[in-house]
Design an enzyme around this catalytic site. Sequence first.
Site, PDB file in Angstrom:
ATOM      1  CB  VAL A   1      28.177 -20.822   5.678  1.00 56.07           C
ATOM      2  CG1 VAL A   1      28.790 -20.607   7.050  1.00 56.07           C
ATOM      3  CG2 VAL A   1      27.601 -19.529   5.113  1.00 56.07           C
TER       4      VAL A   1
ATOM      5  CG  ASN B   1      24.424 -14.476  12.832  1.00 54.99           C
ATOM      6  OD1 ASN B   1      23.517 -13.650  12.905  1.00 54.99           O
ATOM      7  ND2 ASN B   1      25.700 -14.123  12.645  1.00 54.99           N
TER       8      ASN B   1
ATOM      9  CE1 TYR C   1      19.099  -9.986   5.010  1.00 50.11           C
ATOM     10  CE2 TYR C   1      16.874  -9.169   5.433  1.00 50.11           C
ATOM     11  CZ  TYR C   1      18.105  -9.609   5.903  1.00 50.11           C
ATOM     12  OH  TYR C   1      18.322  -9.689   7.261  1.00 50.11           O
TER      13      TYR C   1
ATOM     14  CE  LYS D   1      18.036 -13.223   6.746  1.00 55.43           C
ATOM     15  NZ  LYS D   1      18.899 -14.096   7.569  1.00 55.43           N
TER      16      LYS D   1
END
Length: 252
Positions: free
Chosen positions: A63, A89, A157, A161
């Site tokens: 991706v 996801n 991370y 997010k």
Amino acid sequence: MSAGEGRVALVTGGGSGIGRASALALAEADFRVVVTGRREATLEETIGQSDTPERLSAIACDVSDERAVDDLFGEIESRHERLDVLFNNAGTNVGPAPIDEISTEDWRRVIDVNLHGAFLVARAAFGLMRRQDPRGGRIVNNGSISAYVPRPGSVPYTVSKHAITGLTRTLSLDGRPFDIACGQIDIGNTASDMTEQMSAGVPQADGSTKPEPTMDTRHVADTVVSMASLPLAANVQFVTIMATKMPFIGRG
């Protein structure tokens, strides 16, 4: 007529964990499901675990690679002529460390998949949903409890997010004229490959290391199916699903 009958769903990161469980649950709900991920072998394992394997197909794709994502959506359009649901996801992480101990390579690896990859896939899905007839569709982004409250040593991370939340909000706004809904599922401590270490102990805000409870991934998958099954006139904008006793409310 079942919720998914005649509708096409794409699940990225469909070769394991949350992606695999969600792909299987969507197929159970009569969606025609395309699973994608970097390794075709794990995608085939996902299909092999389904009671309705005829409803699933696998297309390998990185991706974070723009050309690969374009090829993926070209294949989806060729096979199915449309896309009704995207579960955006795919994600990755690196070990905890303070920012000055995080290499630029680790930073880029997380951002390339979690953010750049999510952007590329959402962009392609938005374009297909906008031009298909009948137009419209639904994008469900996988956020995280880290989109609200970070863990110690989680800069790559957590940043990724927080950015997903911005992507969700903007797509929700930009999608209105084209009947494209966008929501976000924020997950805490589902049992998966990424959370195996939680039973042994993970760093806490007070400097200690403690084990944390997890929940069955099926509960996340059921929530994804519920979001995917809504008519486009309704939307779950944000939903948090988490292990009941994990430290989130009152974390720190």
